[in-house]
Design an enzyme around this catalytic site. Structure first.
Site, PDB file in Angstrom:
ATOM      1  N   ASP A   1      10.163  -5.437   6.737  1.00  0.00           N
ATOM      2  CA  ASP A   1       9.483  -4.174   6.393  1.00  0.00           C
ATOM      3  C   ASP A   1      10.311  -3.404   5.358  1.00  0.00           C
ATOM      4  OD1 ASP A   1       7.467  -2.315   6.486  1.00  0.00           O
ATOM      5  OD2 ASP A   1       8.018  -1.469   8.431  1.00  0.00           O
ATOM      6  N   GLU A   2       9.649  -2.440   4.694  1.00  0.00           N
ATOM      7  CA  GLU A   2      10.300  -1.564   3.708  1.00  0.00           C
ATOM      8  C   GLU A   2      10.952  -2.369   2.593  1.00  0.00           C
ATOM      9  OE1 GLU A   2       9.393   1.336   4.142  1.00  0.00           O
ATOM     10  OE2 GLU A   2       9.390   1.855   6.273  1.00  0.00           O
ATOM     11  N   ALA A   3      10.204  -3.344   2.053  1.00  0.00           N
ATOM     12  CA  ALA A   3      10.754  -4.221   1.009  1.00  0.00           C
ATOM     13  C   ALA A   3      11.281  -3.425  -0.179  1.00  0.00           C
ATOM     14  CB  ALA A   3       9.672  -5.194   0.539  1.00  0.00           C
ATOM     15  N   GLN A   4      10.668  -2.256  -0.433  1.00  0.00           N
ATOM     16  CA  GLN A   4      11.071  -1.460  -1.610  1.00  0.00           C
ATOM     17  C   GLN A   4      12.522  -0.999  -1.531  1.00  0.00           C
ATOM     18  OE1 GLN A   4       8.950  -0.331   0.720  1.00  0.00           O
ATOM     19  NE2 GLN A   4       9.861   1.565   1.506  1.00  0.00           N
ATOM     20  N   GLY A  20       0.831  -1.196   0.000  1.00  0.00           N
ATOM     21  CA  GLY A  20       0.000   0.000   0.000  1.00  0.00           C
ATOM     22  C   GLY A  20       0.860   1.238   0.000  1.00  0.00           C
ATOM     23  N   PRO A  21       0.223   2.404   0.119  1.00  0.00           N
ATOM     24  CA  PRO A  21       0.963   3.657   0.167  1.00  0.00           C
ATOM     25  C   PRO A  21       1.495   3.927   1.574  1.00  0.00           C
ATOM     26  CG  PRO A  21      -1.338   4.111   0.421  1.00  0.00           C
ATOM     27  CD  PRO A  21      -1.227   2.621   0.265  1.00  0.00           C
ATOM     28  N   MET A  22       2.217   5.015   1.720  1.00  0.00           N
ATOM     29  CA  MET A  22       2.673   5.433   3.052  1.00  0.00           C
ATOM     30  C   MET A  22       1.457   5.720   3.945  1.00  0.00           C
ATOM     31  SD  MET A  22       5.999   7.811   2.340  1.00  0.00           S
ATOM     32  CE  MET A  22       6.242   8.072   4.103  1.00  0.00           C
ATOM     33  N   PHE A  23       1.602   5.488   5.223  1.00  0.00           N
ATOM     34  CA  PHE A  23       0.606   5.763   6.276  1.00  0.00           C
ATOM     35  C   PHE A  23      -0.584   4.792   6.264  1.00  0.00           C
ATOM     36  CE2 PHE A  23       2.358   9.849   4.733  1.00  0.00           C
ATOM     37  CZ  PHE A  23       3.087  10.232   5.837  1.00  0.00           C
ATOM     38  N   GLY A  56      -0.760   1.795   7.355  1.00  0.00           N
ATOM     39  CA  GLY A  56      -0.795   0.834   8.461  1.00  0.00           C
ATOM     40  C   GLY A  56      -0.077  -0.464   8.128  1.00  0.00           C
TER      41      GLY A  56
HETATM   42  N1  LIG Z   1      -3.051  10.137   6.198  1.00  0.00           N
HETATM   43  C1  LIG Z   1      -3.051   9.127   7.055  1.00  0.00           C
HETATM   44  N2  LIG Z   1      -3.830   8.056   6.835  1.00  0.00           N
HETATM   45  C2  LIG Z   1      -3.840   7.013   7.713  1.00  0.00           C
HETATM   46  N3  LIG Z   1      -3.065   6.947   8.816  1.00  0.00           N
HETATM   47  C3  LIG Z   1      -2.247   7.970   9.064  1.00  0.00           C
HETATM   48  C4  LIG Z   1      -2.198   9.108   8.214  1.00  0.00           C
HETATM   49  N4  LIG Z   1      -1.279   9.966   8.723  1.00  0.00           N
HETATM   50  C5  LIG Z   1      -0.783   9.396   9.837  1.00  0.00           C
HETATM   51  N5  LIG Z   1      -1.351   8.184  10.044  1.00  0.00           N
HETATM   52  C6  LIG Z   1      -1.005   7.288  11.147  1.00  0.00           C
HETATM   53  O1  LIG Z   1      -0.161   6.285  10.615  1.00  0.00           O
HETATM   54  C7  LIG Z   1      -0.475   5.059  11.250  1.00  0.00           C
HETATM   55  C8  LIG Z   1       0.029   3.920  10.373  1.00  0.00           C
HETATM   56  O2  LIG Z   1       1.430   3.901  10.502  1.00  0.00           O
HETATM   57  P1  LIG Z   1       2.321   2.767   9.851  1.00  0.00           P
HETATM   58  O3  LIG Z   1       1.856   1.406  10.268  1.00  0.00           O
HETATM   59  O4  LIG Z   1       3.742   3.127  10.138  1.00  0.00           O
HETATM   60  O5  LIG Z   1       1.991   2.964   8.289  1.00  0.00           O
HETATM   61  P2  LIG Z   1       2.833   2.513   7.022  1.00  0.00           P
HETATM   62  O6  LIG Z   1       3.833   1.480   7.459  1.00  0.00           O
HETATM   63  O7  LIG Z   1       1.839   1.958   6.057  1.00  0.00           O
HETATM   64  O8  LIG Z   1       3.482   3.747   6.484  1.00  0.00           O
HETATM   65  C9  LIG Z   1      -1.975   5.109  11.407  1.00  0.00           C
HETATM   66  O9  LIG Z   1      -2.431   4.287  12.470  1.00  0.00           O
HETATM   67  C10 LIG Z   1      -2.215   6.574  11.730  1.00  0.00           C
HETATM   68  O10 LIG Z   1      -2.179   6.813  13.110  1.00  0.00           O
HETATM   69  C1  LIG Z   2       6.944   7.141  -1.558  1.00  0.00           C
HETATM   70  C2  LIG Z   2       8.394   6.942  -1.240  1.00  0.00           C
HETATM   71  C3  LIG Z   2       8.782   6.788   0.064  1.00  0.00           C
HETATM   72  N1  LIG Z   2      10.085   6.625   0.365  1.00  0.00           N
HETATM   73  C4  LIG Z   2      10.489   6.408   1.765  1.00  0.00           C
HETATM   74  C5  LIG Z   2       9.831   7.297   2.774  1.00  0.00           C
HETATM   75  C6  LIG Z   2       9.771   6.415   4.013  1.00  0.00           C
HETATM   76  O1  LIG Z   2      11.025   6.510   4.677  1.00  0.00           O
HETATM   77  C7  LIG Z   2       9.619   5.008   3.445  1.00  0.00           C
HETATM   78  C8  LIG Z   2       8.199   4.506   3.455  1.00  0.00           C
HETATM   79  O2  LIG Z   2       7.835   4.228   4.783  1.00  0.00           O
HETATM   80  P1  LIG Z   2       6.350   3.779   5.225  1.00  0.00           P
HETATM   81  O3  LIG Z   2       6.626   2.949   6.439  1.00  0.00           O
HETATM   82  O4  LIG Z   2       5.740   3.009   4.114  1.00  0.00           O
HETATM   83  O5  LIG Z   2       5.611   5.014   5.532  1.00  0.00           O
HETATM   84  O6  LIG Z   2      10.057   5.096   2.100  1.00  0.00           O
HETATM   85  C9  LIG Z   2      11.050   6.559  -0.627  1.00  0.00           C
HETATM   86  O7  LIG Z   2      12.254   6.376  -0.351  1.00  0.00           O
HETATM   87  N2  LIG Z   2      10.672   6.718  -1.921  1.00  0.00           N
HETATM   88  C10 LIG Z   2       9.367   6.896  -2.270  1.00  0.00           C
HETATM   89  O8  LIG Z   2       9.065   7.001  -3.509  1.00  0.00           O
END
Ligand SMILES: Nc1ncnc2c1ncn2[C@@H]1O[C@H](COP(=O)(O)OP(=O)(O)O)[C@@H](O)[C@H]1O
Ligand SMILES: Cc1cn([C@H]2C[C@H](O)[C@@H](COP(=O)(O)O)O2)c(=O)[nH]c1=O
Length: 193
Positions: free
Chosen positions: A83-86, A4-7, A9
């Site tokens: 985590d962060e497979a990319q 999924g995208p950033m944030f 979960g």
């Molecule tokens: N725009 C957003 N949409 C959803 N959650 C968000 C957003 N901004 C901050 N969060 C917080 O980010 C948490 C998810 O964090 P995390 O598991 O680290 O996400 P990911 O690994 O997908 O980036 C959510 O529980 C929420 O509290």
């Molecule tokens: C979109 C995007 C993100 N990144 C970096 C930014 C964060 O450090 C991680 C993603 O972390 P999350 O746990 O999924 O929020 O990746 C990047 O390097 N390049 C990109 O295009």
């Protein structure tokens, strides 16, 4: 696969699975990428700040040793949570395939897309091979809809497919967005920032 995208979960979901596996008495190895220093050294951290100790690696080849201990032997890892497979690049794919062949379960989280909206290798390859794919969405910071995308607020002309330390970040430099609001200039209500 948790994608999924950033944030969205993804890390929360990965850590939930780690917790459940440990409750079940399974031996779990938690791995992050050394580029991701947001949780401090040797920890995986969510955007909410929950974190867990992890081994931070750069080269996916370092994972191969996990399959060396024979099945059933003491110390043998039963689940790899990565985590962060990319950040690991395409070389991650054959390594994970080998671990699965060796009988180790693998749970992987990562970004489907770069900030400029292109598939982020190796996620497409991993998703195609996975037995289970969970695709999560975040909340769009403009309208509150489900957000399958993200944008980067910083414009430095860098190549989005080549992750660097400068691109590591969170809410200060990235936003979750729905399809309709992928324009970085879209106006955000204060409460969702
Ligand atoms: N725009 C957003 N949409 C959803 N959650 C968000 C957003 N901004 C901050 N969060 C917080 O980010 C948490 C998810 O964090 P995390 O598991 O680290 O996400 P990911 O690994 O997908 O980036 C959510 O529980 C929420 O509290
Ligand atoms: C979109 C995007 C993100 N990144 C970096 C930014 C964060 O450090 C991680 C993603 O972390 P999350 O746990 O999924 O929020 O990746 C990047 O390097 N390049 C990109 O295009």
């Amino acid at each position: 696969m948790i994608a999924g995208p950033m944030f969205a979960g993804k890390t929360e979901e990965l850590l939930r699975r780690v917790h459940r596996a440990r409750l079940a008495g399974r031996r779990v190895e938690v791995v992050g990428h050394s580029l991701d220093d947001r949780g401090g050294a040797a920890r995986l951290s969510t955007h909410l700040g929950r974190s867990t100790p992890a081994r931070m690696l750069e080269d996916p080849e370092m994972l191969r040793g996990l399959g060396d201990t024979p099945e059933g032997a003491e110390g043998r890892i039963e689940l790899l949570a990565l985590d962060e497979a990319q950040f690991f690049g395409p070389a991650l794919v054959p390594v994970l395939e080998q671990l699965l062949e060796d009988g180790i379960d693998v749970a992987v989280a990562g970004l489907c897309l770069t900030y400029d909206g292109e598939p982020f290798s190796p996620l497409p390859e991993l998703m195609a091979r996975a037995e289970e794919v969970v695709k999560l969405t975040a909340v769009c910071t403009v309208c509150g809809a489900d957000a399958a995308f993200h944008i980067r607020l910083v414009e430095d002309g860098a190549d989005a497919r080549r992750a660097t330390a400068a691109q590591v970040g969170g809410g200060e430099s990235y936003r979750a967005r729905c399809r309709a609001h992928r324009d970085p200039a879209a106006r955000e209500p204060r409460r969702l920032r």
